[in-house]
Write a protein that holds these residues in place. Structure first.
Motif, PDB file in Angstrom:
ATOM      1  N   ASN A 261      -4.540   6.583   8.736  1.00 15.02           N
ATOM      2  CA  ASN A 261      -4.752   6.679   7.304  1.00 15.02           C
ATOM      3  C   ASN A 261      -6.167   5.831   7.345  1.00 15.02           C
ATOM      4  OD1 ASN A 261      -4.476   6.721   4.518  1.00 15.02           O
ATOM      5  ND2 ASN A 261      -3.553   4.823   4.431  1.00 15.02           N
ATOM      6  N   ASP A 262      -7.384   6.888   7.289  1.00 16.60           N
ATOM      7  CA  ASP A 262      -8.725   6.443   7.040  1.00 16.60           C
ATOM      8  C   ASP A 262      -9.502   7.243   6.226  1.00 16.60           C
ATOM      9  OD1 ASP A 262      -9.452   8.595   8.612  1.00 16.60           O
ATOM     10  OD2 ASP A 262      -9.465   7.481  10.696  1.00 16.60           O
TER      11      ASP A 262
ATOM     12  N   LYS B 230       0.405  14.242   2.628  1.00 16.53           N
ATOM     13  CA  LYS B 230       1.693  13.809   2.308  1.00 16.53           C
ATOM     14  C   LYS B 230       2.267  14.977   1.742  1.00 16.53           C
ATOM     15  CE  LYS B 230       2.343  11.148  -1.696  1.00 16.53           C
ATOM     16  NZ  LYS B 230       2.215  10.251  -2.888  1.00 16.53           N
TER      17      LYS B 230
ATOM     18  N   GLU C  26       0.891  -1.074  -0.148  1.00 16.56           N
ATOM     19  CA  GLU C  26       0.005   0.172  -0.074  1.00 16.56           C
ATOM     20  C   GLU C  26       0.902   1.278   0.071  1.00 16.56           C
ATOM     21  OE1 GLU C  26      -3.059   2.050   3.135  1.00 16.56           O
ATOM     22  OE2 GLU C  26      -3.209   0.034   2.782  1.00 16.56           O
ATOM     23  N   GLU C  27       0.449   2.211  -0.660  1.00 21.28           N
ATOM     24  CA  GLU C  27       1.088   3.558  -0.892  1.00 21.28           C
ATOM     25  C   GLU C  27       1.427   4.400   0.483  1.00 21.28           C
ATOM     26  OE1 GLU C  27       0.562   8.115  -2.798  1.00 21.28           O
ATOM     27  OE2 GLU C  27      -1.146   6.372  -2.949  1.00 21.28           O
ATOM     28  N   TRP C  28       0.345   3.954   1.382  1.00 20.28           N
ATOM     29  CA  TRP C  28       0.783   4.734   2.774  1.00 20.28           C
ATOM     30  C   TRP C  28       1.832   4.110   3.592  1.00 20.28           C
ATOM     31  CZ3 TRP C  28       0.874   7.799   6.532  1.00 20.28           C
ATOM     32  CH2 TRP C  28       0.815   7.334   7.960  1.00 20.28           C
ATOM     33  N   GLN C  29       2.074   2.640   3.590  1.00 18.20           N
ATOM     34  CA  GLN C  29       2.971   1.869   4.036  1.00 18.20           C
ATOM     35  C   GLN C  29       4.490   2.436   3.730  1.00 18.20           C
ATOM     36  OE1 GLN C  29       2.629   0.032   6.859  1.00 18.20           O
ATOM     37  NE2 GLN C  29       4.694   0.272   7.027  1.00 18.20           N
ATOM     38  N   GLU C  30       4.440   2.493   2.228  1.00 22.33           N
ATOM     39  CA  GLU C  30       5.790   2.733   1.633  1.00 22.33           C
ATOM     40  C   GLU C  30       6.146   3.989   2.023  1.00 22.33           C
ATOM     41  OE1 GLU C  30       5.649   2.457  -2.773  1.00 22.33           O
ATOM     42  OE2 GLU C  30       4.689   0.264  -2.572  1.00 22.33           O
TER      43      GLU C  30
ATOM     44  N   LYS D  17       5.277   5.704   4.830  1.00 21.47           N
ATOM     45  CA  LYS D  17       5.581   5.724   6.112  1.00 21.47           C
ATOM     46  C   LYS D  17       7.228   5.211   6.342  1.00 21.47           C
ATOM     47  CE  LYS D  17       4.142   4.332  10.569  1.00 21.47           C
ATOM     48  NZ  LYS D  17       3.064   3.769  11.549  1.00 21.47           N
TER      49      LYS D  17
ATOM     50  N   TRP E 109      -5.243  12.231   2.619  1.00 23.17           N
ATOM     51  CA  TRP E 109      -3.990  11.570   2.477  1.00 23.17           C
ATOM     52  C   TRP E 109      -3.108  12.296   1.559  1.00 23.17           C
ATOM     53  CZ3 TRP E 109      -0.029   9.184   3.471  1.00 23.17           C
ATOM     54  CH2 TRP E 109       0.806   8.701   2.542  1.00 23.17           C
TER      55      TRP E 109
END
Length: 95
Positions: free
Chosen positions: A62-63, A72, A1-5, A7, A68
């Motif tokens: 991230n909900d 970012k 997922e983009e969020w984890q990358e 982070k 987002w």
């Protein structure tokens, strides 16, 4: 997922900033001149900003209720600005 990358890459930047800050503190201790207090204040400010960015990242949820893209963009701006300050400070300190 983009969020984890995002982070993961951000945590690497924060860790890199922490290392730069530690290196600057060490250089100041070795230098031992009157500018140390001024430099120390600048380094402390950058360290605080880096810690605030870490907290901001850790607290971000991230909900569906969060923006987002806005988060970012703002976060990248802040961390890039701090990285530039650290880099410039290192350059200035060598003069």
């Amino acid at each position: 997922e983009e969020w984890q990358e995002f982070k993961d890459s951000t945590n690497v930047k924060i860790d890199r900033n922490n290392q730069r800050i530690a290196d600057l503190k060490l250089k100041i201790k070795k230098a031992g001149n009157d500018m140390d207090r001024t430099y120390q204040k600048s380094i402390d400010d950058m360290e605080q900003k880096n810690n605030e960015l870490k907290v901001k990242m850790d607290n971000y949820k991230n909900d569906v209720n969060s923006d987002w893209n806005s988060f970012k963009r703002e976060f990248n701006h802040d961390i890039d600005e701090l990285g530039t300050s650290l880099k410039d400070f290192t350059v200035d300190n060598k003069k």
